[in-house]
Design a protein around this motif. Structure first.
Motif, mmCIF file in Angstrom:
data_model
loop_
_atom_site.group_PDB
_atom_site.id
_atom_site.type_symbol
_atom_site.label_atom_id
_atom_site.label_comp_id
_atom_site.label_asym_id
_atom_site.label_seq_id
_atom_site.Cartn_x
_atom_site.Cartn_y
_atom_site.Cartn_z
ATOM 1 N N VAL A 75 0.843 -1.201 0.000
ATOM 2 C CA VAL A 75 0.000 0.000 0.000
ATOM 3 C C VAL A 75 0.875 1.247 0.000
ATOM 4 C CG1 VAL A 75 -1.715 1.322 1.272
ATOM 5 C CG2 VAL A 75 -1.917 -1.157 1.154
ATOM 6 N N ALA A 76 1.924 1.239 0.811
ATOM 7 C CA ALA A 76 2.833 2.383 0.886
ATOM 8 C C ALA A 76 3.498 2.638 -0.457
ATOM 9 C CB ALA A 76 3.884 2.141 1.964
ATOM 10 N N LEU A 77 3.874 1.576 -1.147
ATOM 11 C CA LEU A 77 4.481 1.726 -2.476
ATOM 12 C C LEU A 77 3.507 2.390 -3.441
ATOM 13 C CD1 LEU A 77 6.724 1.264 -4.528
ATOM 14 C CD2 LEU A 77 5.844 -1.057 -4.867
ATOM 15 N N MET A 78 2.239 2.017 -3.365
ATOM 16 C CA MET A 78 1.230 2.612 -4.232
ATOM 17 C C MET A 78 1.037 4.096 -3.911
ATOM 18 S SD MET A 78 -1.670 -0.297 -4.807
ATOM 19 C CE MET A 78 -2.276 0.598 -6.231
ATOM 20 N N VAL A 79 1.163 4.446 -2.630
ATOM 21 C CA VAL A 79 1.076 5.856 -2.239
ATOM 22 C C VAL A 79 2.217 6.644 -2.869
ATOM 23 C CG1 VAL A 79 1.171 7.487 -0.312
ATOM 24 C CG2 VAL A 79 -0.095 5.340 -0.063
ATOM 25 N N VAL A 80 3.423 6.100 -2.777
ATOM 26 C CA VAL A 80 4.596 6.765 -3.356
ATOM 27 C C VAL A 80 4.411 6.968 -4.854
ATOM 28 C CG1 VAL A 80 7.063 6.545 -3.834
ATOM 29 C CG2 VAL A 80 6.175 5.905 -1.588
ATOM 30 N N LEU A 81 3.937 5.936 -5.542
ATOM 31 C CA LEU A 81 3.722 6.034 -6.988
ATOM 32 C C LEU A 81 2.636 7.050 -7.319
ATOM 33 C CD1 LEU A 81 3.905 2.243 -7.979
ATOM 34 C CD2 LEU A 81 5.634 4.006 -8.370
ATOM 35 N N SER A 82 1.565 7.062 -6.536
ATOM 36 C CA SER A 82 0.470 7.995 -6.782
ATOM 37 C C SER A 82 0.928 9.442 -6.595
ATOM 38 C CB SER A 82 -0.706 7.697 -5.844
ATOM 39 O OG SER A 82 -1.766 8.603 -6.047
ATOM 40 N N ILE A 83 1.684 9.711 -5.518
ATOM 41 C CA ILE A 83 2.223 11.053 -5.295
ATOM 42 C C ILE A 83 3.094 11.476 -6.473
ATOM 43 C CG2 ILE A 83 3.746 12.461 -3.864
ATOM 44 C CD1 ILE A 83 3.002 10.738 -1.484
ATOM 45 N N SER A 84 3.948 10.565 -6.909
ATOM 46 C CA SER A 84 4.921 10.882 -7.948
ATOM 47 C C SER A 84 4.260 11.155 -9.292
ATOM 48 C CB SER A 84 5.923 9.728 -8.083
ATOM 49 O OG SER A 84 6.507 9.422 -6.827
ATOM 50 N N VAL A 85 3.331 10.292 -9.679
ATOM 51 C CA VAL A 85 2.636 10.470 -10.958
ATOM 52 C C VAL A 85 1.814 11.755 -10.944
ATOM 53 C CG1 VAL A 85 0.862 9.518 -12.481
ATOM 54 C CG2 VAL A 85 2.589 7.998 -11.479
ATOM 55 N N THR A 86 1.129 12.009 -9.829
ATOM 56 C CA THR A 86 0.309 13.221 -9.720
ATOM 57 C C THR A 86 1.149 14.468 -9.903
ATOM 58 O OG1 THR A 86 -1.256 12.147 -8.211
ATOM 59 C CG2 THR A 86 -1.220 14.550 -8.215
ATOM 60 N N GLN A 87 2.296 14.514 -9.227
ATOM 61 C CA GLN A 87 3.167 15.684 -9.346
ATOM 62 C C GLN A 87 3.650 15.886 -10.772
ATOM 63 O OE1 GLN A 87 5.974 16.424 -5.763
ATOM 64 N NE2 GLN A 87 5.776 14.216 -5.934
ATOM 65 N N ALA A 88 4.117 14.805 -11.384
ATOM 66 C CA ALA A 88 4.687 14.902 -12.729
ATOM 67 C C ALA A 88 3.668 15.403 -13.739
ATOM 68 C CB ALA A 88 5.237 13.539 -13.155
ATOM 69 N N ILE A 89 2.408 15.047 -13.554
ATOM 70 C CA ILE A 89 1.349 15.512 -14.463
ATOM 71 C C ILE A 89 0.927 16.929 -14.103
ATOM 72 C CG2 ILE A 89 -1.045 15.139 -15.175
ATOM 73 C CD1 ILE A 89 -0.585 12.132 -14.784
ATOM 74 N N PHE A 90 0.749 17.186 -12.813
ATOM 75 C CA PHE A 90 0.205 18.459 -12.345
ATOM 76 C C PHE A 90 1.079 19.644 -12.739
ATOM 77 C CE2 PHE A 90 -0.542 21.420 -8.601
ATOM 78 C CZ PHE A 90 -1.775 21.877 -9.066
ATOM 79 N N VAL A 91 2.409 19.482 -12.668
ATOM 80 C CA VAL A 91 3.305 20.610 -12.940
ATOM 81 C C VAL A 91 3.319 21.010 -14.411
ATOM 82 C CG1 VAL A 91 4.796 20.086 -10.988
ATOM 83 C CG2 VAL A 91 5.337 19.109 -13.226
ATOM 84 N N LEU A 135 -7.812 -0.737 0.081
ATOM 85 C CA LEU A 135 -6.645 0.020 0.526
ATOM 86 C C LEU A 135 -5.893 0.628 -0.654
ATOM 87 C CD1 LEU A 135 -5.215 -2.253 3.371
ATOM 88 C CD2 LEU A 135 -6.476 -0.106 3.598
ATOM 89 N N ALA A 136 -5.843 -0.092 -1.766
ATOM 90 C CA ALA A 136 -5.181 0.433 -2.961
ATOM 91 C C ALA A 136 -5.898 1.667 -3.481
ATOM 92 C CB ALA A 136 -5.121 -0.645 -4.045
ATOM 93 N N THR A 137 -7.215 1.639 -3.430
ATOM 94 C CA THR A 137 -8.003 2.796 -3.884
ATOM 95 C C THR A 137 -7.728 4.014 -3.022
ATOM 96 O OG1 THR A 137 -9.760 1.333 -4.682
ATOM 97 C CG2 THR A 137 -10.327 3.655 -4.311
ATOM 98 N N TRP A 138 -7.727 3.818 -1.704
ATOM 99 C CA TRP A 138 -7.439 4.927 -0.804
ATOM 100 C C TRP A 138 -6.003 5.420 -0.966
ATOM 101 C CZ3 TRP A 138 -11.012 7.800 0.929
ATOM 102 C CH2 TRP A 138 -12.258 7.277 1.324
#
Length: 477
Positions: free
Chosen positions: A139-155, A405-408
């Protein structure tokens, strides 16, 4: 059986450390400039070990406080911040600090609010998710990936989102006359940064008191005492009176049958602080490591005659992914989220996305190959350090995420990614480090993060009650 598992875990811990040592030796043998990257690597390993040992997670801290009234982690984080600040003050006084203050305004609080909601949804903050990844938590790994992908797209987002940009931001961004490759008039985040954030004042407590931050008086009196100790003491008093004092009073009243004296109050306050020794100890070592990293990185910059790792990468022939200023993300101290966004940005670029025309990647941080990116080495080593500590304490275990948990994790990571970029950092870069260094914007981000965590906990309480009510209705049917 347990001894066999323990010995196996110890072997894996030594293998991880041995691998990092081998990487450092071989890369240094290839080119002495790699010692700069190895410095990031070994400090990252220390950070990971400290985080895992202290269970250092901001999401857990506020969730425990607001959901079940347990203040241990919050108190530990405050004590750790004070200890970190004490070490940092000495580094600042020597003039060897690599810290960069951030603009101070309401945007930091709004960003913290969004980030705080996200970390509760995800079940872990940015740094907490990294160290939990090292424990084998999927779950923690998925959080890291979600943060990273979101940032890369958002900027790099523009198009329809440009319609949401206030005209004043647009005009102010264009007035900065940034290089032509960076179209400051296009892209929501670019106009937010150049048109609004950069116009805000930078406020360190030392400077607000009329002191020079790179001095003993400025660093110790202004940034440490006034900027950290006093606000932290007030917050700890709030925690004591609202979450600790009532139970403490009931316990003493039951034992003695009289009212609390001032001496009793001090004893209760001190007992609250001492109950978080493990987190505080981790914070002390984090502080020492952060201070030493500033010394080491600044020393290496002086040794090699550079101000940024981009110059070293260029000398080694790795010029792809450097910003138009020839720089890469090179904070010189503990930081997370930006380097993870660079991973994804680099992948997107290789897949054909032109994402070097924005301020975040193109002007400031670049997207170098993760294999030769100093901050990337720090994050990967942080995960490795957490794995080492988890293995040595027999706490390492692969945990496959459930669909819920993956969704959250994805939703929470999305909010944290947005909050990180709006606040120019996460719970580490925008709060922990900034507060410890006497940067007023750190407290603004922290207040927003606390508010966001409160909202997140309240939402989860409502969600859980609603879910349980549906399940009970189904059973009754």
């Amino acid at each position: 059986m347990e001894d066999a598992v323990s010995k196996k875990n110890q072997r894996w811990a030594f293998i991880i450390i041995g691998f990092f040592a081998l990487v450092s030796v071989l890369t240094y043998a290839h080119n002495e400039y790699y010692i700069y990257l190895s410095a990031y690597l070994w400090f990252g390993l220390i950070y990971g070990m400290c985080l895992q040992y202290g269970r250092f997670c901001f999401a857990s801290a506020f969730r425990d406080l607001f959901a079940v009234g347990v203040p241990r982690m919050v108190v530990g984080i405050m004590i750790a911040t004070i200890l970190f600040s004490f070490v940092s003050a000495f580094v600042t006084a020597t003039g060897m600090s690599t810290f960069h203050s951030a603009p101070t305004s309401i945007h930091a609080t709004v960003a913290g609010l969004i980030f705080g909601i996200g970390m509760v949804f995800a079940g872990g903050c940015a740094s907490g998710s990294l160290y939990k990844t090292g424990e084998g938590n999927g779950v923690a790994l998925m959080v890291v990936l979600s943060i990273s992908v979101t940032q890369a797209i958002f900027v790099d987002i523009g198009g329809w989102f440009n319609k949401l940009v206030p005209q004043s931001w647009h005009e102010s961004a264009l007035a900065k006359k940034l290089p032509a490759v960076i179209n400051a008039g296009d892209g929501w985040v670019d106009q937010y940064l150049a048109g609004y954030v950069w116009n805000q004042p930078i406020k360190k407590f030392s400077e607000m008191l009329g002191l020079k931050d790179a001095s003993v008086a400025g660093a110790l009196l202004g940034d440490f005492l006034v900027g950290v100790v006093l606000p932290a003491a007030v917050l700890l008093l709030v925690v004591y009176f609202f979450w600790v004092r009532n139970n403490y009073r009931k316990k003493l009243t039951k034992e003695r049958g009289d009212h609390l004296t001032f001496k009793d109050e001090l004893a209760g306050y001190w007992g609250m602080i001492m109950s978080s020794k493990r987190t505080a100890v981790a914070g002390l070592f984090l502080g020492i490591a952060c201070g030493l990293q500033m010394f080491v990185i600044e020393g290496l910059r002086i040794k090699f005659g550079v101000k940024n790792a981009g110059a070293l990468l260029s000398k080694m022939g790795h010029d792809f992914g450097l910003s138009i200023n020839g720089t890469v993300f090179d904070p010189g101290y503990w930081y997370v989220t930006t380097q993870e966004a660079q991973w994804v940005g680099w992948v997107f670029n290789k897949l054909g996305w032109n994402n070097m025309d924005n301020i975040y990647f193109g002007l400031n941080n670049g997207i170098p190959n993760p294999a030769i990116n100093p901050a990337d080495w720090m994050s990967l080593a942080l995960i490795g350090g957490a794995a080492v500590m988890a293995l040595l304490s027999n706490e390492f275990k692969f945990k496959k995420p459930t669909m819920e948990l993956a969704t959250w994790a994805i939703i929470g990571g999305f909010f944290m990614g947005i909050g990180s970029r709006l606040g120019l950092g996460c719970n580490v870069g925008a709060f922990f480090v900034r507060v410890a260094m006497g940067d007023a914007s750190g407290w603004l981000f922290g207040l927003g993060m606390i508010g966001g965590a409160f909202i997140g906990v309240k939402f989860f309480n409502w969600w859980t009650e609603r879910k349980m009510a549906k399940e009970m209705a189904a059973m009754n049917f």
